[in-house]
Design a protein around this motif. Sequence first.
Motif, short mmCIF file in Angstrom:
data_model
loop_
_atom_site.label_atom_id
_atom_site.label_comp_id
_atom_site.label_asym_id
_atom_site.label_seq_id
_atom_site.Cartn_x
_atom_site.Cartn_y
_atom_site.Cartn_z
N VAL A 98 9.75 -55.54 33.96
CA VAL A 98 9.89 -54.34 33.84
C VAL A 98 8.54 -53.79 34.39
CG1 VAL A 98 9.67 -52.66 31.78
CG2 VAL A 98 11.14 -54.58 31.55
N LEU A 99 8.74 -52.72 35.12
CA LEU A 99 7.49 -51.95 35.71
C LEU A 99 7.23 -50.81 34.54
CD1 LEU A 99 5.66 -50.80 37.83
CD2 LEU A 99 7.46 -49.49 38.71
N LEU A 100 6.01 -50.74 34.34
CA LEU A 100 5.73 -50.19 32.91
C LEU A 100 4.37 -49.41 32.79
CD1 LEU A 100 6.24 -50.26 29.63
CD2 LEU A 100 4.65 -52.12 29.65
N SER A 101 4.19 -48.25 32.39
CA SER A 101 2.93 -47.56 32.33
C SER A 101 2.69 -47.44 30.78
CB SER A 101 2.96 -46.36 33.12
OG SER A 101 3.68 -45.58 32.84
N PHE A 102 1.33 -47.23 30.64
CA PHE A 102 1.09 -46.70 29.16
C PHE A 102 -0.39 -46.52 29.21
CE2 PHE A 102 0.39 -51.24 29.01
CZ PHE A 102 -0.90 -51.40 28.17
#
Length: 189
Positions: free
Chosen positions: A136-140
């Motif tokens: 999963v390509l994720l940003s936070f």
Amino acid sequence: MSAKPRWVLPVVLLAMIATVSAGIVARQLYFDPDSSPVAVLPSENQVPPDEQPGPATVEATKDAADHPLYDDLRGVLQAYFDAINTRNYDQWRHVVTAGRVKEEPERKWRESYESTRDGTIVMWRIETGANDSARVLLSFTSTQNEDKAPIELPLGCLRWRLIWAFVVEDGAWKIDVGETNFIPQHQGC
């Protein structure tokens, strides 16, 4: 060779039109907007500094939300971030692999995350792999005491972009250890 009656083609076309029309009407009648994933659009809109790290609900782009594993992986991510935000190690260890738990025993985990709050969480893309694996390509965004931030970027607010590996362990999707998990891109807020 036999001649087909001239009425066959119009009847077939009429039946096809009636079938398509019935499908469209049924779709409209049974469509439940609450059951479709809420997708976010990539945006440069920033959460104001006094509201960082932003909402703690995991959101997704349309690309990620349309993936068949979206609901399963989103649930794992939501439990993961909820565990960090509430300092619930037991919840956290249930959504990560045994290898990840071994790398972060409870004492180390509590020290690492004692001041962390995560938010503005977006799943950008999901890709499946072999043997019940996915990425999963994720940003936070995370806020934390500066002494708990990464050594290379000791700031109180960071925006992260990374790829997390997922595997099926004990019959459930879990966040795995992996090289991609440890090579994040991050910058100050």
